[in-house]
Design an enzyme around this catalytic site. Sequence first.
Site, PDB file in Angstrom:
ATOM      1  CD  GLU A 198      -2.617  -1.152   2.585  1.00  0.00           C
ATOM      2  OE1 GLU A 198      -2.696  -0.172   3.439  1.00  0.00           O
ATOM      3  OE2 GLU A 198      -3.668  -1.482   2.335  1.00  0.00           O
TER       4      GLU A 198
ATOM      5  CD  GLU B 104      -3.035  -5.877   3.849  1.00  0.00           C
ATOM      6  OE1 GLU B 104      -4.245  -5.035   4.011  1.00  0.00           O
ATOM      7  OE2 GLU B 104      -2.478  -5.528   3.748  1.00  0.00           O
TER       8      GLU B 104
HETATM    9  C1  FCB Z   1      -4.674  -2.409   5.879  1.00  0.00           C
HETATM   10  C2  FCB Z   1      -2.700  -2.646   6.313  1.00  0.00           C
HETATM   11  C3  FCB Z   1      -2.493  -3.104   7.123  1.00  0.00           C
HETATM   12  C4  FCB Z   1      -3.471  -3.028   8.667  1.00  0.00           C
HETATM   13  C5  FCB Z   1      -4.628  -3.201   7.179  1.00  0.00           C
HETATM   14  C6  FCB Z   1      -5.738  -2.976   9.246  1.00  0.00           C
HETATM   15  O1  FCB Z   1      -4.243  -1.261   4.757  1.00  0.00           O
HETATM   16  O2  FCB Z   1      -1.872  -2.810   4.992  1.00  0.00           O
HETATM   17  O3  FCB Z   1      -1.177  -3.482   7.458  1.00  0.00           O
HETATM   18  O4  FCB Z   1      -3.366  -1.934   8.587  1.00  0.00           O
HETATM   19  O5  FCB Z   1      -5.324  -2.229   6.884  1.00  0.00           O
END
Ligand code: FCB
Length: 465
Positions: A167, A366
């Site tokens: 990110e 994720e």
């Molecule tokens: C994402 C991040 C991760 C975590 C989640 C909840 O944006 O990659 O590190 O904090 O959010």
Amino acid sequence: MTNYVFPENFWWGSAASGPQTEGRVAGDGKGENIWDHWYDLEPEKFFNQVGPSKTSQVYTKYKEDVALMKATGHNTFRTSIQWSRLLPNGTGKVNEQAVTFYRTYFEELIENGIEPFVNLFHFDMPMPLQEKGGWLARETVDAYAEYAKTCFELFGDLVKKWFTHNEPIVPVEGGYLYQFHYPNHVNFKEAVQVGFHENLASAKAIQIYHETGQDGEIGIILNLTPSYPRDENNAEDVKAAAIADAFFNRSFLDPAVKGEFPQELIDIVKELDIMPVMEEGDLTIIQENKVDLLGINYYQPRRIKAKETPIDKDRAPLPDDYFDNYDMPNKKMNPYRGWEIYEKGIYDILTNTRENYGNIKCFISENGMGVEGEERYVNEQGMIEDDYRIEFVTDHLKYVHQAIQEGTNCLGYHMWTCMDNWSWTNAYKNRYGFIAVDLDQDGKRTIKKSGHWFKEVATNNGFDA
Ligand code: FCB
């Protein structure tokens, strides 16, 4: 009832990061990063004043954690190397204890049938580099290239899937626009420079990795937030949504996959006279070194409308001068965290990568649900019954499945996260794991209902619903 069967060898697992899980043990040789520094400076900014040393202690508990990953069906797992652990000064001398730790950790994963995916940068700038400007400074790009090379040399025999950043838009937004990451500046020009340097650093790491001739792949992890206009028939809304998309998604997606920056972004940056400082050859490096695969983090979309609120002329420009966030009525919310839940977003992103990004090899890196006060769902056996999380993942997986059926080259699904972990300034406020961590009992781990469920899904390579 439908049978949701996923492709053979689908990657089932989860993601985490070094700074959020490792903690710090006296004498481990780790150097300071921006989180250690910021916490020492302003502990009150962190929920319950829990800082980056009090994480889930994977540094000492990694064996137990790998066993738990196995018990919850992982065949793959992503984490990150902490730059400040491996190179305490950001450059130069390697911390041998870190080498031993990461090698042992990765070997333990492999021995248990879990392939390690390793990310190089997850928001954790070493302090000696931040003092010289962090991502604002050209020097950091070179330091990062050296760090990446060191990682490939030290761990490349064990790690076959590398990622340059997690990110990368977040350090831009958090550190240089909206003040939720150190150094908490608000400066659009700096934000553009930081984003450019991160893109350049990523391309350089890709180049270096490919030059090593190692038999693995390298990609990037991007949080893609589809930008939906309030009204698709309103040209102004559609334009505003396209600008938000260019800022927050395509600023990294386009260079990573296509080797070029979006024209909408270039136009605005030129108009505001905030073009980043570049050296000759930089754009060629970006153009020639694209990712082998793409990790997609998805949590919630952006709802956008054309600018309605007047711009404050007394302040310097920000991306928000080009659009307003639209508070869509009746949207489905995560009641425990105030984030929108829009499952179809994951399908839209995957379809976009298929149609507009050459159907690049990708995976969901994720996706997950943060819940505050999850202890209230503990049953008599001491297990958290997180049916809401099972429902959340199921609903998203159905859309992932549909995109795959339609031809998207999606190879896996990783949950955020395995063990509940430290979430930056939110610390342990919102729990995301499918394994609970009890901070009052020395980080005792207990698999949640969703962890047992995930094991079934991974074992059956799908589910019926
Ligand atoms: C994402 C991040 C991760 C975590 C989640 C909840 O944006 O990659 O590190 O904090 O959010």
